[in-house]
Scaffold this motif. Sequence first.
Motif, PDB file in Angstrom:
ATOM      1  N   LEU A 105       0.820  -1.208   0.000  1.00 46.12           N
ATOM      2  CA  LEU A 105       0.000   0.000   0.000  1.00 46.12           C
ATOM      3  C   LEU A 105       0.858   1.264   0.000  1.00 46.12           C
ATOM      4  O   LEU A 105       0.524   2.249  -0.659  1.00 46.12           O
ATOM      5  CB  LEU A 105      -0.927  -0.009   1.217  1.00 46.12           C
ATOM      6  CG  LEU A 105      -2.086  -1.013   1.170  1.00 46.12           C
ATOM      7  CD1 LEU A 105      -2.837  -1.041   2.494  1.00 46.12           C
ATOM      8  CD2 LEU A 105      -3.042  -0.675   0.032  1.00 46.12           C
TER       9      LEU A 105
ATOM     10  N   ARG B 146       1.124   3.976  -2.933  1.00 41.39           N
ATOM     11  CA  ARG B 146       0.889   5.383  -2.580  1.00 41.39           C
ATOM     12  C   ARG B 146       1.969   6.267  -3.180  1.00 41.39           C
ATOM     13  O   ARG B 146       1.680   7.334  -3.733  1.00 41.39           O
ATOM     14  CB  ARG B 146       0.861   5.539  -1.055  1.00 41.39           C
ATOM     15  CG  ARG B 146       0.753   6.976  -0.559  1.00 41.39           C
ATOM     16  CD  ARG B 146       0.788   7.024   0.962  1.00 41.39           C
ATOM     17  NE  ARG B 146       0.632   8.386   1.483  1.00 41.39           N
ATOM     18  CZ  ARG B 146       1.639   9.216   1.722  1.00 41.39           C
ATOM     19  NH1 ARG B 146       2.891   8.820   1.503  1.00 41.39           N
ATOM     20  NH2 ARG B 146       1.420  10.436   2.189  1.00 41.39           N
TER      21      ARG B 146
ATOM     22  N   SER C  82      -7.287  10.640  -0.726  1.00 42.04           N
ATOM     23  CA  SER C  82      -7.271   9.281  -0.182  1.00 42.04           C
ATOM     24  C   SER C  82      -5.840   8.794   0.047  1.00 42.04           C
ATOM     25  O   SER C  82      -5.558   8.108   1.036  1.00 42.04           O
ATOM     26  CB  SER C  82      -8.005   8.317  -1.125  1.00 42.04           C
ATOM     27  OG  SER C  82      -7.349   8.234  -2.375  1.00 42.04           O
ATOM     28  N   GLN C  83      -4.914   9.182  -0.833  1.00 40.14           N
ATOM     29  CA  GLN C  83      -3.522   8.750  -0.680  1.00 40.14           C
ATOM     30  C   GLN C  83      -2.806   9.523   0.433  1.00 40.14           C
ATOM     31  O   GLN C  83      -2.054   8.941   1.212  1.00 40.14           O
ATOM     32  CB  GLN C  83      -2.766   8.933  -1.997  1.00 40.14           C
ATOM     33  CG  GLN C  83      -3.235   8.037  -3.128  1.00 40.14           C
ATOM     34  CD  GLN C  83      -3.081   6.570  -2.806  1.00 40.14           C
ATOM     35  OE1 GLN C  83      -2.166   6.152  -2.105  1.00 40.14           O
ATOM     36  NE2 GLN C  83      -4.003   5.756  -3.307  1.00 40.14           N
TER      37      GLN C  83
ATOM     38  N   PHE D 195      -4.100   8.334   3.922  1.00 45.77           N
ATOM     39  CA  PHE D 195      -3.859   6.943   4.326  1.00 45.77           C
ATOM     40  C   PHE D 195      -2.675   6.821   5.271  1.00 45.77           C
ATOM     41  O   PHE D 195      -2.765   6.157   6.319  1.00 45.77           O
ATOM     42  CB  PHE D 195      -3.628   6.069   3.085  1.00 45.77           C
ATOM     43  CG  PHE D 195      -3.053   4.725   3.419  1.00 45.77           C
ATOM     44  CD1 PHE D 195      -3.820   3.758   4.053  1.00 45.77           C
ATOM     45  CD2 PHE D 195      -1.726   4.420   3.126  1.00 45.77           C
ATOM     46  CE1 PHE D 195      -3.292   2.514   4.381  1.00 45.77           C
ATOM     47  CE2 PHE D 195      -1.195   3.190   3.448  1.00 45.77           C
ATOM     48  CZ  PHE D 195      -1.976   2.236   4.072  1.00 45.77           C
TER      49      PHE D 195
ATOM     50  N   TYR E 199      -2.931   5.545   9.117  1.00 50.32           N
ATOM     51  CA  TYR E 199      -2.356   4.228   9.420  1.00 50.32           C
ATOM     52  C   TYR E 199      -1.380   4.306  10.591  1.00 50.32           C
ATOM     53  O   TYR E 199      -1.423   3.464  11.507  1.00 50.32           O
ATOM     54  CB  TYR E 199      -1.656   3.666   8.191  1.00 50.32           C
ATOM     55  CG  TYR E 199      -0.927   2.371   8.466  1.00 50.32           C
ATOM     56  CD1 TYR E 199      -1.628   1.201   8.751  1.00 50.32           C
ATOM     57  CD2 TYR E 199       0.463   2.310   8.456  1.00 50.32           C
ATOM     58  CE1 TYR E 199      -0.971   0.014   9.018  1.00 50.32           C
ATOM     59  CE2 TYR E 199       1.119   1.133   8.716  1.00 50.32           C
ATOM     60  CZ  TYR E 199       0.405  -0.010   8.993  1.00 50.32           C
ATOM     61  OH  TYR E 199       1.071  -1.183   9.263  1.00 50.32           O
TER      62      TYR E 199
ATOM     63  N   LEU F 273      -4.699  -1.605   9.060  1.00 48.40           N
ATOM     64  CA  LEU F 273      -4.591  -1.446   7.608  1.00 48.40           C
ATOM     65  C   LEU F 273      -5.942  -1.183   6.966  1.00 48.40           C
ATOM     66  O   LEU F 273      -6.117  -0.236   6.196  1.00 48.40           O
ATOM     67  CB  LEU F 273      -3.966  -2.698   6.992  1.00 48.40           C
ATOM     68  CG  LEU F 273      -2.449  -2.749   6.850  1.00 48.40           C
ATOM     69  CD1 LEU F 273      -2.029  -4.088   6.263  1.00 48.40           C
ATOM     70  CD2 LEU F 273      -1.949  -1.620   5.971  1.00 48.40           C
ATOM     71  N   THR F 274      -6.912  -2.048   7.264  1.00 50.65           N
ATOM     72  CA  THR F 274      -8.211  -1.948   6.608  1.00 50.65           C
ATOM     73  C   THR F 274      -8.955  -0.677   7.015  1.00 50.65           C
ATOM     74  O   THR F 274      -9.571  -0.018   6.172  1.00 50.65           O
ATOM     75  CB  THR F 274      -9.065  -3.184   6.938  1.00 50.65           C
ATOM     76  OG1 THR F 274      -9.149  -3.348   8.358  1.00 50.65           O
ATOM     77  CG2 THR F 274      -8.451  -4.437   6.348  1.00 50.65           C
TER      78      THR F 274
ATOM     79  N   LYS G  58      -7.323   2.392   5.315  1.00 52.83           N
ATOM     80  CA  LYS G  58      -7.671   2.481   3.895  1.00 52.83           C
ATOM     81  C   LYS G  58      -9.107   2.929   3.719  1.00 52.83           C
ATOM     82  O   LYS G  58      -9.416   3.757   2.854  1.00 52.83           O
ATOM     83  CB  LYS G  58      -7.451   1.109   3.231  1.00 52.83           C
ATOM     84  CG  LYS G  58      -7.483   1.153   1.716  1.00 52.83           C
ATOM     85  CD  LYS G  58      -6.357   2.002   1.168  1.00 52.83           C
ATOM     86  CE  LYS G  58      -6.368   2.032  -0.356  1.00 52.83           C
ATOM     87  NZ  LYS G  58      -5.374   2.994  -0.886  1.00 52.83           N
ATOM     88  N   SER G  59     -10.008   2.407   4.542  1.00 52.49           N
ATOM     89  CA  SER G  59     -11.419   2.767   4.430  1.00 52.49           C
ATOM     90  C   SER G  59     -11.666   4.221   4.812  1.00 52.49           C
ATOM     91  O   SER G  59     -12.347   4.964   4.105  1.00 52.49           O
ATOM     92  CB  SER G  59     -12.255   1.837   5.319  1.00 52.49           C
ATOM     93  OG  SER G  59     -13.610   2.208   5.307  1.00 52.49           O
TER      94      SER G  59
ATOM     95  N   ALA H  71      -9.505   6.667   4.869  1.00 51.39           N
ATOM     96  CA  ALA H  71      -8.839   7.574   3.927  1.00 51.39           C
ATOM     97  C   ALA H  71      -9.697   7.786   2.690  1.00 51.39           C
ATOM     98  O   ALA H  71      -9.814   8.904   2.181  1.00 51.39           O
ATOM     99  CB  ALA H  71      -7.470   7.028   3.542  1.00 51.39           C
ATOM    100  N   GLY H  72     -10.322   6.695   2.188  1.00 56.69           N
ATOM    101  CA  GLY H  72     -11.174   6.823   1.010  1.00 56.69           C
ATOM    102  C   GLY H  72     -12.416   7.639   1.281  1.00 56.69           C
ATOM    103  O   GLY H  72     -12.803   8.511   0.496  1.00 56.69           O
TER     104      GLY H  72
END
Length: 257
Positions: A91, A95, A130-131, A134, A138, A201-202, A205-206, A208-209
Amino acid sequence: LLINFSFFFTRVIIDVSNALSVGFYNAIITSGGGTHSFASAYMDKLNIETFYNVNTDGAPAVDLAKYPIVAFMGALFFLVTSFVFLAAVGLFVSRYVVLIFLMILSAPAFAAMALPNDKYSSKWWDALWSQVLFAPIYFILSWVTLQILDNLLGSLVGGDGSLAKAITGSVDAAGNKTADPSAGAVFANFGIVIAFMIASLTIAKSLAGTAGKGISNFVGGVVGGATLGSLAWVGRRTLGREGYKLSEDKGAQAIAK
């Protein structure tokens, strides 16, 4: 004017994200005194390296060849741990690549905001936010996770905390093989740490999106609309007004004919 500064604005957003990420990263690797690596902060909780413990005479504490189940379970634990770390690495590498392309496309993305039916700049903003979100999310979640694990696992791990010994069991003074009393706690320790790592992690990512789309809509709709609307208002009352007067001037009409 915005197009000329598009690369600068993009770099500022990325640099703020990276600075925040590095701050929490440094807090993670320096927690507990001394300097560690990010992986070792988790490995201290996993105790997976205890598969290679040795006795005082240098001999392995557990003969993996003698106990095939230990070798199998050890390989399984290493595989799960490697997958989690590789997922995080993947990831972050993606990125890095995506951010480079976003910087390259910053000028066309800003120019697209002037199109009447623009749908490209919003996609660019969604990808950017989103990037950039993240990484800090995280590392923040990882820092929180490690703080929780420090307090949670202290009461779980008993004995020597060895995964190999937890699988093979113990041998008493009479030579009888018995289950290691700390086995359950050791396995629970490993499962809890892995679960927290995957969740970090999950969730990152969620979040951030989701947050990225919200910020993108705000920037594109409110900030962008206000900025371009203000420029249009000023234009109508300066150049636009004078242009209208010129178009109504009889002399200018005669020259135009």
